[in-house]
Scaffold this motif. Structure first.
Motif, PDB file in Angstrom:
ATOM      1  N   VAL A  30      -7.768  11.063  -7.816  1.00  0.00           N
ATOM      2  CA  VAL A  30      -8.054  12.060  -6.786  1.00  0.00           C
ATOM      3  C   VAL A  30      -6.781  12.404  -6.022  1.00  0.00           C
ATOM      4  O   VAL A  30      -6.481  13.582  -5.764  1.00  0.00           O
ATOM      5  CB  VAL A  30      -9.137  11.535  -5.818  1.00  0.00           C
ATOM      6  N   ALA A  31      -6.005  11.377  -5.662  1.00  0.00           N
ATOM      7  CA  ALA A  31      -4.755  11.610  -4.921  1.00  0.00           C
ATOM      8  C   ALA A  31      -3.780  12.427  -5.747  1.00  0.00           C
ATOM      9  O   ALA A  31      -3.095  13.324  -5.217  1.00  0.00           O
ATOM     10  CB  ALA A  31      -4.128  10.271  -4.534  1.00  0.00           C
ATOM     11  N   VAL A  32      -3.683  12.159  -7.045  1.00  0.00           N
ATOM     12  CA  VAL A  32      -2.779  12.904  -7.916  1.00  0.00           C
ATOM     13  C   VAL A  32      -3.195  14.368  -7.993  1.00  0.00           C
ATOM     14  O   VAL A  32      -2.352  15.280  -7.904  1.00  0.00           O
ATOM     15  CB  VAL A  32      -2.742  12.277  -9.327  1.00  0.00           C
ATOM     16  N   ILE A  33      -4.483  14.626  -8.158  1.00  0.00           N
ATOM     17  CA  ILE A  33      -4.974  16.007  -8.245  1.00  0.00           C
ATOM     18  C   ILE A  33      -4.691  16.767  -6.955  1.00  0.00           C
ATOM     19  O   ILE A  33      -4.228  17.919  -6.966  1.00  0.00           O
ATOM     20  CB  ILE A  33      -6.481  16.013  -8.570  1.00  0.00           C
ATOM     21  N   ILE A  34      -4.947  16.122  -5.817  1.00  0.00           N
ATOM     22  CA  ILE A  34      -4.672  16.763  -4.526  1.00  0.00           C
ATOM     23  C   ILE A  34      -3.177  17.041  -4.381  1.00  0.00           C
ATOM     24  O   ILE A  34      -2.762  18.107  -3.920  1.00  0.00           O
ATOM     25  CB  ILE A  34      -5.174  15.875  -3.364  1.00  0.00           C
ATOM     26  N   GLY A  35      -2.358  16.079  -4.804  1.00  0.00           N
ATOM     27  CA  GLY A  35      -0.915  16.254  -4.715  1.00  0.00           C
ATOM     28  C   GLY A  35      -0.418  17.412  -5.569  1.00  0.00           C
ATOM     29  O   GLY A  35       0.438  18.200  -5.141  1.00  0.00           O
ATOM     30  N   ALA A  93       0.827  -1.208   0.000  1.00  0.00           N
ATOM     31  CA  ALA A  93       0.000   0.000   0.000  1.00  0.00           C
ATOM     32  C   ALA A  93       0.867   1.266   0.000  1.00  0.00           C
ATOM     33  O   ALA A  93       0.583   2.233  -0.711  1.00  0.00           O
ATOM     34  CB  ALA A  93      -0.931   0.001   1.215  1.00  0.00           C
ATOM     35  N   LEU A  94       1.955   1.239   0.779  1.00  0.00           N
ATOM     36  CA  LEU A  94       2.860   2.385   0.803  1.00  0.00           C
ATOM     37  C   LEU A  94       3.565   2.555  -0.535  1.00  0.00           C
ATOM     38  O   LEU A  94       3.759   3.689  -1.010  1.00  0.00           O
ATOM     39  CB  LEU A  94       3.894   2.226   1.920  1.00  0.00           C
ATOM     40  N   ILE A  95       3.960   1.448  -1.152  1.00  0.00           N
ATOM     41  CA  ILE A  95       4.612   1.515  -2.463  1.00  0.00           C
ATOM     42  C   ILE A  95       3.666   2.121  -3.488  1.00  0.00           C
ATOM     43  O   ILE A  95       4.060   2.981  -4.292  1.00  0.00           O
ATOM     44  CB  ILE A  95       5.073   0.105  -2.904  1.00  0.00           C
ATOM     45  N   HIS A  96       2.402   1.716  -3.451  1.00  0.00           N
ATOM     46  CA  HIS A  96       1.428   2.267  -4.395  1.00  0.00           C
ATOM     47  C   HIS A  96       1.257   3.773  -4.173  1.00  0.00           C
ATOM     48  O   HIS A  96       1.183   4.558  -5.144  1.00  0.00           O
ATOM     49  CB  HIS A  96       0.083   1.565  -4.252  1.00  0.00           C
ATOM     50  N   ALA A  97       1.228   4.199  -2.908  1.00  0.00           N
ATOM     51  CA  ALA A  97       1.081   5.633  -2.616  1.00  0.00           C
ATOM     52  C   ALA A  97       2.294   6.413  -3.115  1.00  0.00           C
ATOM     53  O   ALA A  97       2.155   7.522  -3.646  1.00  0.00           O
ATOM     54  CB  ALA A  97       0.889   5.832  -1.113  1.00  0.00           C
ATOM     55  N   LEU A  98       3.488   5.848  -2.968  1.00  0.00           N
ATOM     56  CA  LEU A  98       4.686   6.533  -3.453  1.00  0.00           C
ATOM     57  C   LEU A  98       4.721   6.581  -4.977  1.00  0.00           C
ATOM     58  O   LEU A  98       5.259   7.518  -5.567  1.00  0.00           O
ATOM     59  CB  LEU A  98       5.935   5.845  -2.905  1.00  0.00           C
ATOM     60  N   LYS A  99       4.145   5.586  -5.640  1.00  0.00           N
ATOM     61  CA  LYS A  99       4.041   5.639  -7.103  1.00  0.00           C
ATOM     62  C   LYS A  99       3.115   6.783  -7.536  1.00  0.00           C
ATOM     63  O   LYS A  99       3.373   7.452  -8.544  1.00  0.00           O
ATOM     64  CB  LYS A  99       3.535   4.304  -7.651  1.00  0.00           C
ATOM     65  N   LEU A 100       2.052   7.027  -6.768  1.00  0.00           N
ATOM     66  CA  LEU A 100       1.188   8.175  -7.061  1.00  0.00           C
ATOM     67  C   LEU A 100       1.947   9.486  -6.854  1.00  0.00           C
ATOM     68  O   LEU A 100       1.777  10.445  -7.615  1.00  0.00           O
ATOM     69  CB  LEU A 100      -0.053   8.137  -6.168  1.00  0.00           C
ATOM     70  N   LEU A 101       2.812   9.520  -5.836  1.00  0.00           N
ATOM     71  CA  LEU A 101       3.651  10.696  -5.632  1.00  0.00           C
ATOM     72  C   LEU A 101       4.569  10.902  -6.833  1.00  0.00           C
ATOM     73  O   LEU A 101       4.810  12.043  -7.247  1.00  0.00           O
ATOM     74  CB  LEU A 101       4.477  10.529  -4.360  1.00  0.00           C
TER      75      LEU A 101
END
Length: 383
Positions: free
Chosen positions: A349-354, A106-114
């Protein structure tokens, strides 16, 4: 020597923010506080790093050590500044190998979105800097189209050469070819330049004779072609290492490199640890290979950067290459960055917020890293 090493090591422990921020840290430490050189001389080193391929801020650091104490001083500066990020990314590579628990995935996926957010920001910034005319914008668009249709290291090299030649010819057709310093002779140090050229030419032929030589070739070639900043290492390495490492692992390492202080080229430590039977040997060789081309060019041109930067043909060709770099990164933004990270609406959504946090709120990347980790844990616990 000890002063050089410790000064750069301390900077390497807290230098977040990428190359532009690193150059600011260097100025404060070595121009304003330590008075190692004048502000004019420092600006000259920064200009040199901008016109040569390689890791810009690390080239400035290497040149600072070089001016202070010769070649050993340059090496001490490089080792000191790179060591903290090398250790962090090497340790992360060891920790993440093998069976990964769900929370780590899950953390790896979040960092890929970053990574998506960071690359979008890099593309926008580089477009603003390098695509000031219609011709340069066209170079970026055509480069992106070619790399999306024919993704390979060969295509990347052809795109760079073509963009340089087209902009050079266009410059001559506009009647500006006899610029004021075009006839001025550029003095270079031929030994480092010759070593740069020999390794660039010979390593591809030797890469089939063992995994170590193959690893050295992959990272050295990437280091030779990185124009426009550390983010460009992403598409160069992704194509060069295709089939040797999974896209998920590659993007995890790329995103992690954003989260640690120091040079982004330390990504090589993470990847090298995965690519060799001896992780430490792989990490060390990959790191040395990717930094070496930029340092050899600094040694070759450090005394003559002003003459080189004022050559009309060089300025035109460099503008074409930098524009094609924008297209290169734009192509990489789609594949592999976006296609492997954004798999559902919540990811978008996460990408837009970022992007809002980075470009509008102007939050530092380290805060975005923290937000990405919280987002990943939240998805793991509640979705």
């Amino acid at each position: 020597m000890f002063d050089i090493f410790t000064s750069f090591f301390l900077l390497g422990l807290h230098s977040f923010g990428g190359p532009a921020a690193h150059i600011g840290y260097f100025k404060k430490a070595f121009v304003d506080e330590k008075k190692w050189l004048s502000e004019q001389d420092y600006q000259g080193l920064v200009a040199l790093s901008q016109i040569l391929p390689g890791p810009g801020s690390s080239q400035v650091g290497f040149a600072l050590g070089l001016k202070r104490a010769g070649l050993l001083g340059g090496i001490a500066a490089f080792v000191g500044f790179t060591l903290p990020s090398f250790c962090l990314l090497f340790g992360l590579a060891l920790f993440s190998q093998g069976q990964q628990p769900d929370w780590l995935n899950a953390l790896i996926h979040a960092l890929k979105l970053l990574a998506v957010v960071v690359v979008v920001d890099a593309v926008l910034n580089m477009y603003r800097s390098f695509c000031a005319t219609r011709l340069l914008t066209a170079m970026a668009v055509l480069s992106a189209a070619a790399l999306l249709l024919f993704p390979s290291v060969v295509t990347q090299f052809v795109v760079f050469i073509a963009a340089a030649l087209i902009c050079f010819k266009w410059h001559k057709l506009e009647g500006r070819g006899d610029n004021k310093v075009t006839s001025q002779r550029v003095a270079v140090k031929w030994l480092p330049l010759g070593l740069f050229a020999v390794l660039f030419s010979v390593l591809p032929w030797l890469s089939g004779y063992g995994s170590v030589l193959s690893l050295l070739n992959d990272f050295y070639q990437a280091g030779c072609l990185v124009f426009g900043g550390g983010h460009v290492v992403l598409p160069l390495l992704e194509q060069g290492l295709q089939g040797q490492i999974s896209q998920d692992t590659f993007l995890f390492g790329y995103a992690a490199a954003q989260a640690v202080p120091g040079p982004m080229f330390s990504l090589a430590a993470f990847l090298g640890a995965y690519l060799n039977a001896s992780p430490l040997l792989g990490a060390v060789l990959a790191t040395l290979a990717i930094f070496l081309p930029g340092f050899l060019l600094v040694l070759a041109f450090m005394q003559s950067w002003q003459q080189l930067s004022q050559q009309a043909w060089f300025a035109a060709a460099s503008a074409g290459i930098n524009a094609s770099v924008v297209g290169l990164l734009l192509a990489a933004l789609y594949q592999p960055v976006f296609t492997s990270a954004v798999v559902m609406p919540l990811d978008m959504v996460a990408v837009i917020i970022g992007l809002f946090a980075l470009r509008v709120l102007k939050l530092k990347v380290m805060w975005l890293v923290l937000g990405a980790l919280i987002w990943g844990l939240g998805l793991h616990l509640f979705v």
